[in-house]
Design an enzyme around this catalytic site. Structure first.
Site, PDB file in Angstrom:
ATOM      1  N   ASP A  22       0.871  -1.184   0.000  1.00 51.34           N
ATOM      2  CA  ASP A  22       0.000   0.000   0.000  1.00 51.34           C
ATOM      3  C   ASP A  22       0.901   1.225   0.000  1.00 51.34           C
ATOM      4  OD1 ASP A  22      -2.356   1.612   0.236  1.00 51.34           O
ATOM      5  OD2 ASP A  22      -1.907   1.872   2.360  1.00 51.34           O
ATOM      6  N   SER A  23       0.315   2.361  -0.298  1.00 50.26           N
ATOM      7  CA  SER A  23       1.067   3.603  -0.255  1.00 50.26           C
ATOM      8  C   SER A  23       1.497   3.932   1.180  1.00 50.26           C
ATOM      9  CB  SER A  23       0.200   4.734  -0.798  1.00 50.26           C
ATOM     10  OG  SER A  23      -1.017   4.764  -0.075  1.00 50.26           O
ATOM     11  N   CYS A  67      -3.698  -0.862  -2.158  1.00 51.46           N
ATOM     12  CA  CYS A  67      -3.961   0.552  -2.431  1.00 51.46           C
ATOM     13  C   CYS A  67      -4.904   0.688  -3.628  1.00 51.46           C
ATOM     14  CB  CYS A  67      -2.630   1.230  -2.736  1.00 51.46           C
ATOM     15  SG  CYS A  67      -2.776   2.957  -3.140  1.00 51.46           S
ATOM     16  N   GLU A 121      -6.270   8.863   9.768  1.00 49.25           N
ATOM     17  CA  GLU A 121      -4.926   8.753  10.355  1.00 49.25           C
ATOM     18  C   GLU A 121      -4.822   9.531  11.656  1.00 49.25           C
ATOM     19  OE1 GLU A 121      -1.819   9.003   7.424  1.00 49.25           O
ATOM     20  OE2 GLU A 121      -2.662   7.267   6.391  1.00 49.25           O
ATOM     21  N   CYS A 127     -11.139   3.140  -1.190  1.00 52.17           N
ATOM     22  CA  CYS A 127      -9.882   3.627  -0.617  1.00 52.17           C
ATOM     23  C   CYS A 127      -9.608   2.817   0.644  1.00 52.17           C
ATOM     24  CB  CYS A 127     -10.005   5.114  -0.275  1.00 52.17           C
ATOM     25  SG  CYS A 127      -8.563   5.773   0.577  1.00 52.17           S
ATOM     26  N   HIS A 171      -8.622   3.495   3.490  1.00 52.90           N
ATOM     27  CA  HIS A 171      -8.995   4.042   4.790  1.00 52.90           C
ATOM     28  C   HIS A 171     -10.503   4.043   5.064  1.00 52.90           C
ATOM     29  CE1 HIS A 171      -4.937   5.446   4.280  1.00 52.90           C
ATOM     30  NE2 HIS A 171      -4.918   6.038   5.451  1.00 52.90           N
TER      31      HIS A 171
HETATM   32  N1  DGL Z   1      -3.945   3.889  -0.026  1.00 53.32           N
HETATM   33  C1  DGL Z   1      -4.567   4.955  -0.771  1.00 53.32           C
HETATM   34  C2  DGL Z   1      -5.763   4.395  -1.549  1.00 53.32           C
HETATM   35  O1  DGL Z   1      -6.353   3.389  -1.179  1.00 53.32           O
HETATM   36  C3  DGL Z   1      -4.990   6.099   0.131  1.00 53.32           C
HETATM   37  C4  DGL Z   1      -3.838   6.920   0.639  1.00 53.32           C
HETATM   38  C5  DGL Z   1      -3.059   7.576  -0.467  1.00 53.32           C
HETATM   39  O2  DGL Z   1      -3.527   8.556  -1.079  1.00 53.32           O
HETATM   40  O3  DGL Z   1      -1.972   7.099  -0.761  1.00 53.32           O
HETATM   41  O4  DGL Z   1      -6.126   4.943  -2.550  1.00 53.32           O
END
Ligand code: DGL
Length: 265
Positions: free
Chosen positions: A11-12, A74, A153, A185, A187
């Site tokens: 993931d990012s 991600c 977060e 997403c 989150h």
């Molecule tokens: N993990 C990213 C997503 O699911 C969210 C956070 C980011 O912008 O990197 O798109």
């Protein structure tokens, strides 16, 4: 790649721990290697070229760890990089987009689906395109909700501010009469309650992680690569270990995090 090999997840950042959490629940005997690119998060507002470059590096690293399967947790990377990664790497790779789309199509009865995600995910049009490809009758309404990531977060999953932001973002989606909403997403599943309250009971919230876990299980079973027995292992690599990582990470993963390794990028 062996049956004993771990499942790689990237993931990012640390939001993908929501996906890891679901994967561990549904594949309790598998080991996992998680890579969170915390030094370069967010991906959601970067160009598709940059997201692809970072994603390639992430898969290459996971392959060095001998993983048998890669899950792109991600959504932004799933929308912008997965088809290219699947062509370039000799390991099975699934993103969260395709399973999320299929679940939404199953859930909708009135053929009106909403999709929410980062600016990059929504701009890529990948969700919208894939839904329309699979069912041209569906009307898709998409909305970027960039403030949701920092709110999660910060741990503000149920504060007044979050409720206000959710109402502002989602009001018009509700007015569109959608009956299924893809939480596109990493989150957003943590905001399920707030989002659910704004959207009302008639809207099914689609958590792509649940569908992705099913898809991984099916794929491993089909290739006789599902592990059984043994003690599952979890390794977490981050490209930047931030001071509050353990606190936020444990909240998202729903488990203790004992060991985090730094990967320099
Ligand atoms: N993990 C990213 C997503 O699911 C969210 C956070 C980011 O912008 O990197 O798109």
């Amino acid at each position: 790649m062996t049956i004993e090999g771990a499942i790689g997840v990237f993931d990012s950042g640390i939001g993908g721990l929501t996906v890891l959490r679901t994967l561990r629940k549904s594949l309790p005997e598998e080991s996992f290697v998680y890579l969170g690119d915390t030094a370069r998060v967010p991906y959601g507002n970067k160009s598709p070229e940059t997201v692809l470059r970072f994603s390639r590096e992430n898969v290459a690293f996971l392959m060095q760890q001998g993983v048998k399967f890669v899950v792109v947790a991600c959504n932004t990377a799933s929308a912008e990089a997965v088809p290219v990664l699947q062509e370039e790497f000799p390991v099975p790779i699934v993103g969260v987009l395709e399973p999320g789309v299929r679940a939404a199509l199953k859930a909708t009865e009135n053929n009106r689906i909403g999709v929410i995600g980062t600016a990059g995910t929504i701009r890529s049009d990948a969700y919208q395109k894939r839904i329309r490809e699979l069912n041209p009758k569906v009307k898709v309404t998409a909305r970027a909700c960039p403030l949701f990531v920092p709110l999660v977060e910060e741990g503000w999953t149920d504060s007044d501010v979050t409720r206000m932001v959710a109402t502002t973002y989602l009001d018009d989606l509700r007015d569109e009469g959608i009956d299924a909403l893809v939480l596109g997403c990493t989150h957003y599943p943590l905001l399920r309650d707030v989002i659910g309250r704004v959207m009302g009971d008639s809207v099914t919230l689609v958590d792509s992680a649940v569908e992705t876990a099913r898809e991984v299980r099916r794929a491993l079973e089909a290739d006789a690569m599902l592990r059984s027995g043994g003690t599952p292992d979890l390794s977490i690599y981050l490209t930047d270990v931030t001071p509050n990582f353990t606190e936020v990470g444990e909240r998202i993963l729903g488990d203790k995090i004992r060991d985090v390794r730094l990967l320099a990028v």
